[in-house]
Design an enzyme around this catalytic site. Sequence first.
Site, short mmCIF file in Angstrom:
data_model
loop_
_atom_site.label_atom_id
_atom_site.label_comp_id
_atom_site.label_asym_id
_atom_site.label_seq_id
_atom_site.Cartn_x
_atom_site.Cartn_y
_atom_site.Cartn_z
N GLY A 120 -17.85 -2.49 -3.44
CA GLY A 120 -18.45 -3.53 -4.26
C GLY A 120 -17.67 -3.72 -5.55
CE1 TYR B 161 -3.38 -2.67 0.28
CE2 TYR B 161 -3.79 -2.04 2.54
CZ TYR B 161 -4.11 -2.81 1.45
OH TYR B 161 -5.13 -3.71 1.52
#
Length: 302
Positions: A222, A71
């Site tokens: 999602g 990250y």
Amino acid sequence: MTAETITAVASGTWTLGDLVVNRMGFGAMRLTQNGEAFAADAVPSDRARAITVLRHAVELGVNHIDTAAFYFSPLRSANELINQAFAPYRDELVIATKVGPGRDPSGHWLPHATPRELRGQVEENLRQLGRDHLDVVNLRIVGTDSIAERFGALAELREAGLIRHLGLSNIRPHHLAEAQAIAPVVCVQNMHGIGASAEQKTFLRSCGEQGVAFVPFYSIAGIGRTAGASTGDSAEVNAVARAHAVSTAQVRLAWTLHQGPHVLAIPGTGNPDHLAQNVDAGALRLSGDELATLDSVHDEAA
């Protein structure tokens, strides 16, 4: 904070091995840049703001932070931001990281680590975080092949004291069984949210039956995944949000937590207002009728 401030305590607790965490956690993926995560043209986030968000998350009761050495964006690393925000670390703060994937300094993805390379990834997480051990390490994989050799390498590092607990990410049910034959697994990190596949719903329930935490990623975004949440929520999700005077993102988080006491949420943001809203969602109680409605939306989209 005022007496009325909602904290992550409202979401309830779960125990990862011997580590008690509030079920509403925080994901560090979006801390390092503005816009889509891992985008080649990423603009580094504001360092001071990112550290403020991290510290405020803990002030709001979050004690489970998900991160990874991969990250990062130009000038920013999630692990090093966490180090700057919290070192020396409080005992009750649980930092979970992931190994397996890697990125070169320019941000390009590398082949997943071999069993031998996993030790180097664990040591890099230790260095960046400024710790002598890692609370939870998740082996993230791609595909359906055996993970025994890779998970076994991490189990050896656990025995050596570099890792406290082990988890798995992006896996199939047979991977969990394979890993459990080698060492205890405290959590599974898989994609899940309204519209996730029926297979994931079944797997979530199976993890609960086995006492393994299920930690969904992209529970808000999602299908938007690294790009973030879309604005295309169904009429039913919007109606539940209006009834509670909350956002659809909060409804999605609340629905996720309602899937079982072993489900832990790790929504990520670099926005202080969104952080507070995410934590607030841990106190949102959905009625039986609302859950049935959202379940039907989930089943239709799956």
